[in-house]
Design a protein around this motif. Structure first.
Motif, PDB file in Angstrom:
ATOM      1  N   PHE A  95      18.828  -9.515  -9.447  1.00 48.20           N
ATOM      2  CA  PHE A  95      17.363 -10.259  -9.026  1.00 48.20           C
ATOM      3  C   PHE A  95      17.125  -8.936  -8.132  1.00 48.20           C
ATOM      4  CE2 PHE A  95      19.140 -14.106  -9.000  1.00 48.20           C
ATOM      5  CZ  PHE A  95      18.014 -15.090  -9.416  1.00 48.20           C
ATOM      6  N   ALA A  96      16.273  -8.107  -8.499  1.00 48.56           N
ATOM      7  CA  ALA A  96      15.562  -6.281  -7.996  1.00 48.56           C
ATOM      8  C   ALA A  96      14.959  -6.184  -7.782  1.00 48.56           C
ATOM      9  CB  ALA A  96      16.663  -5.347  -9.544  1.00 48.56           C
ATOM     10  N   LYS A  97      14.136  -5.142  -7.150  1.00 54.65           N
ATOM     11  CA  LYS A  97      12.461  -5.164  -7.026  1.00 54.65           C
ATOM     12  C   LYS A  97      12.641  -3.460  -7.279  1.00 54.65           C
ATOM     13  CE  LYS A  97      10.789  -4.304  -3.265  1.00 54.65           C
ATOM     14  NZ  LYS A  97       9.616  -4.627  -1.550  1.00 54.65           N
ATOM     15  N   TYR A  98      11.763  -3.200  -8.399  1.00 58.60           N
ATOM     16  CA  TYR A  98      11.233  -2.344  -8.609  1.00 58.60           C
ATOM     17  C   TYR A  98      10.110  -1.379  -8.615  1.00 58.60           C
ATOM     18  CZ  TYR A  98       9.755  -3.693 -13.574  1.00 58.60           C
ATOM     19  OH  TYR A  98       9.081  -4.078 -13.736  1.00 58.60           O
ATOM     20  N   ILE A 114       1.710  -0.701  -7.703  1.00 60.19           N
ATOM     21  CA  ILE A 114       3.045  -1.762  -7.350  1.00 60.19           C
ATOM     22  C   ILE A 114       4.256  -1.942  -7.739  1.00 60.19           C
ATOM     23  CG2 ILE A 114       2.376  -4.424  -6.700  1.00 60.19           C
ATOM     24  CD1 ILE A 114      -0.804  -3.846  -7.020  1.00 60.19           C
ATOM     25  N   PRO A 115       4.548  -2.592  -6.337  1.00 58.49           N
ATOM     26  CA  PRO A 115       6.558  -2.140  -6.945  1.00 58.49           C
ATOM     27  C   PRO A 115       5.854  -4.019  -8.013  1.00 58.49           C
ATOM     28  CG  PRO A 115       6.490  -2.123  -4.565  1.00 58.49           C
ATOM     29  CD  PRO A 115       4.712  -2.249  -4.989  1.00 58.49           C
ATOM     30  N   ASN A 116       7.614  -4.197  -8.658  1.00 62.86           N
ATOM     31  CA  ASN A 116       7.125  -5.503  -9.496  1.00 62.86           C
ATOM     32  C   ASN A 116       8.875  -5.946  -9.600  1.00 62.86           C
ATOM     33  OD1 ASN A 116       5.632  -5.055 -11.592  1.00 62.86           O
ATOM     34  ND2 ASN A 116       5.844  -2.792 -11.680  1.00 62.86           N
ATOM     35  N   GLN A 158      12.566   3.496  -7.597  1.00 60.55           N
ATOM     36  CA  GLN A 158      13.640   3.245  -6.633  1.00 60.55           C
ATOM     37  C   GLN A 158      13.674   1.635  -7.518  1.00 60.55           C
ATOM     38  OE1 GLN A 158      10.468   4.103  -3.214  1.00 60.55           O
ATOM     39  NE2 GLN A 158      12.636   4.811  -2.486  1.00 60.55           N
ATOM     40  N   MET A 159      14.814   0.845  -6.628  1.00 58.42           N
ATOM     41  CA  MET A 159      15.189   0.020  -7.480  1.00 58.42           C
ATOM     42  C   MET A 159      16.292  -0.868  -6.182  1.00 58.42           C
ATOM     43  SD  MET A 159      16.896  -0.971 -11.128  1.00 58.42           S
ATOM     44  CE  MET A 159      16.661  -2.779 -11.829  1.00 58.42           C
ATOM     45  N   ILE A 160      15.620  -1.575  -5.998  1.00 63.83           N
ATOM     46  CA  ILE A 160      16.631  -2.359  -5.406  1.00 63.83           C
ATOM     47  C   ILE A 160      16.743  -3.933  -5.098  1.00 63.83           C
ATOM     48  CG2 ILE A 160      16.476  -4.026  -2.233  1.00 63.83           C
ATOM     49  CD1 ILE A 160      13.485  -2.316  -1.801  1.00 63.83           C
ATOM     50  N   PHE A 161      18.211  -4.385  -5.119  1.00 64.80           N
ATOM     51  CA  PHE A 161      19.124  -4.994  -5.914  1.00 64.80           C
ATOM     52  C   PHE A 161      19.052  -5.990  -4.642  1.00 64.80           C
ATOM     53  CE2 PHE A 161      19.864  -1.603  -8.329  1.00 64.80           C
ATOM     54  CZ  PHE A 161      19.671  -1.813  -9.776  1.00 64.80           C
ATOM     55  N   PHE A 162      18.931  -6.961  -5.264  1.00 65.11           N
ATOM     56  CA  PHE A 162      19.669  -8.283  -4.335  1.00 65.11           C
ATOM     57  C   PHE A 162      21.096  -9.113  -4.808  1.00 65.11           C
ATOM     58  CE2 PHE A 162      15.303  -7.490  -3.592  1.00 65.11           C
ATOM     59  CZ  PHE A 162      14.465  -7.640  -2.555  1.00 65.11           C
ATOM     60  N   GLU A 163      21.702  -9.078  -3.495  1.00 62.77           N
ATOM     61  CA  GLU A 163      23.212  -9.928  -4.362  1.00 62.77           C
ATOM     62  C   GLU A 163      23.108 -11.194  -2.990  1.00 62.77           C
ATOM     63  OE1 GLU A 163      27.998  -9.277  -3.383  1.00 62.77           O
ATOM     64  OE2 GLU A 163      26.272  -7.112  -2.426  1.00 62.77           O
ATOM     65  N   LEU A 164      22.425 -12.327  -3.795  1.00 57.70           N
ATOM     66  CA  LEU A 164      22.266 -13.738  -3.685  1.00 57.70           C
ATOM     67  C   LEU A 164      23.281 -14.492  -4.417  1.00 57.70           C
ATOM     68  CD1 LEU A 164      18.360 -13.330  -4.399  1.00 57.70           C
ATOM     69  CD2 LEU A 164      19.223 -13.175  -2.046  1.00 57.70           C
ATOM     70  N   ASN A 165      23.405 -15.688  -3.874  1.00 57.73           N
ATOM     71  CA  ASN A 165      24.585 -16.260  -3.433  1.00 57.73           C
ATOM     72  C   ASN A 165      23.784 -18.299  -3.701  1.00 57.73           C
ATOM     73  OD1 ASN A 165      23.534 -18.281  -1.522  1.00 57.73           O
ATOM     74  ND2 ASN A 165      25.430 -16.862  -0.288  1.00 57.73           N
ATOM     75  N   ASP A 166      24.395 -18.924  -4.678  1.00 56.55           N
ATOM     76  CA  ASP A 166      22.928 -20.137  -5.055  1.00 56.55           C
ATOM     77  C   ASP A 166      22.281 -20.665  -4.152  1.00 56.55           C
ATOM     78  OD1 ASP A 166      24.175 -20.132  -7.667  1.00 56.55           O
ATOM     79  OD2 ASP A 166      25.182 -20.921  -7.170  1.00 56.55           O
TER      80      ASP A 166
END
Length: 365
Positions: A95-98, A114-116, A158-166
């Motif tokens: 999961f990421a926003k770039y 616009i970020p995707n 730029q890339m933001i990676f989200f570290e998510l659990n269930d």
């Protein structure tokens, strides 16, 4: 490529992410494309150096620069984010926003789309492994004067990676769904308030409502049958309703359009009657839930039982009978019991049958 330079910087922090703590990692990749004009003349595709996610080094990424547009246009370029490798074993989520941007001569992010949002599963059975930036500026004189310094183009990625659990994922999508449903409800509320495009009229005790056949038919089988038939109401595109008060009609139509009933607790009994007649199943369900959870008490239990019986609210009827059995000493000793129940022998029989399930009668010798 030796003529191009790239640098990567990363940072890590923790924020409150949709009511739960989530860690995210940001990576910024600056790609300097030297000898831009020469490469542009050739129209080749070039690749950046590779880089990996701070959260998962299994995935290797790179940028792909195409000096031509989809139809080989010479004044358009495209930039893509690519996944260089795929997991050798199992599919994994990222999961990421770039965001792509171009640095101007002062190395400021002067052109930024616009970020995707990227939410894909990768692996041997994963989805597509590249994402593009097609909304790029044209390669005109302004572009060359603003963005080319010493014939070098600098792209910032730029890339933001989200570290998510269930739990985070479930919370995220639940909130997204809630927001979208709220927006849909608000939009349909404005449709009800705006007479434009209305194709049917309801008159209730002197008040006229401009409504839409398609919405009424989708939410009420009563209206669906009316519109499918040769009834005069369908031919005249108008119906007069005399058995529903203005406040009940207001709430009923709001619910049909939006799924929301603002005054449910106050009007649940009358709305149940209207929902039964006009066959609005979900409205009937929420009325039953409101009556049972908010208003049912010893004093009104018998009246509520009669209401449920008369208007085919079988679930409510069953729950009220259980309530009467649980509070039988108070209810059966009241004057209202002797006054009302003789008029409804079938309900009295249902209560007696329910009581037998709780009583153990010893056998006589």
């Amino acid at each position: 490529m030796s003529s191009n330079e790239a640098s990567v910087s990363t940072c890590t922090s923790t924020e409150d992410f949709w009511c739960s703590t989530a860690e995210f990692h940001e990576a910024e990749f600056v790609w300097k494309i030297s000898d831009f004009s020469s490469l542009d003349d050739k129209g080749e595709r070039i690749k950046s150096e590779t880089f990996s996610s701070p959260t998962n080094d299994k995935f290797i990424w790179y940028l792909d620069f195409n000096f031509r547009g989809f139809n080989k246009e010479t004044d358009i370029f495209r930039v893509y984010l690519n996944l260089s490798n795929k997991s050798e074993s199992e599919t994994e989520r990222v999961f990421a926003k770039y965001t792509f941007s171009i640095l101007n001569n002062e190395e400021e992010k002067n052109y930024k789309p616009i970020p995707n949002f990227l939410g894909h599963e990768f692996g041997i059975d994963g989805d597509d492994d590249n994402w593009g930036w097609d909304d790029c500026p044209k390669k005109n004189k302004t572009f060359r004067s603003e963005f080319l310094q010493n014939d070098t183009l600098m792209i910032s990625f730029q890339m933001i990676f989200f570290e998510l659990n269930d739990r985070n994922i479930a919370s995220m999508f639940h909130r997204c769904n809630t927001i979208h449903l709220k927006q849909l409800s608000d939009n349909l509320a404005s449709v009800l308030e705006n007479p434009n495009f209305a194709d049917f009229s309801i008159s209730a005790n002197g008040k006229n409502y401009q409504v839409h056949k398609a919405i009424l038919a989708a939410r009420s089988t009563y209206f669906a049958k009316m519109f499918e038939s040769g009834m005069k109401e369908n031919q005249q595109n108008r119906v007069e309703i005399t058995d529903v008060s203005e406040d009940i009609m207001d709430e009923m139509l709001k619910f049909i359009y939006t799924g929301v009933c603002e005054n449910l607790d106050k009007l649940a009994d009358d709305l149940l009657i209207a929902a039964d007649k006009y066959d609005i199943g979900h409205l009937k369900k929420v009325c039953v839930e409101s009556i049972y959870s908010k208003s049912l008490c010893v004093e009104n239990a018998l009246n509520t039982l009669i209401l449920a019986d008369q208007y085919n609210a079988n679930k409510l009827k069953s729950m009220v009978i259980d309530f009467i059995v649980a509070n039988s000493s108070e209810i059966m000793e009241s004057a209202k019991w002797n006054e009302i129940m003789p008029m409804y022998p079938h309900l009295l029989n249902s209560i007696c049958q329910a009581m037998r399930q709780f009583l153990v009668i010893p056998k006589t010798k």
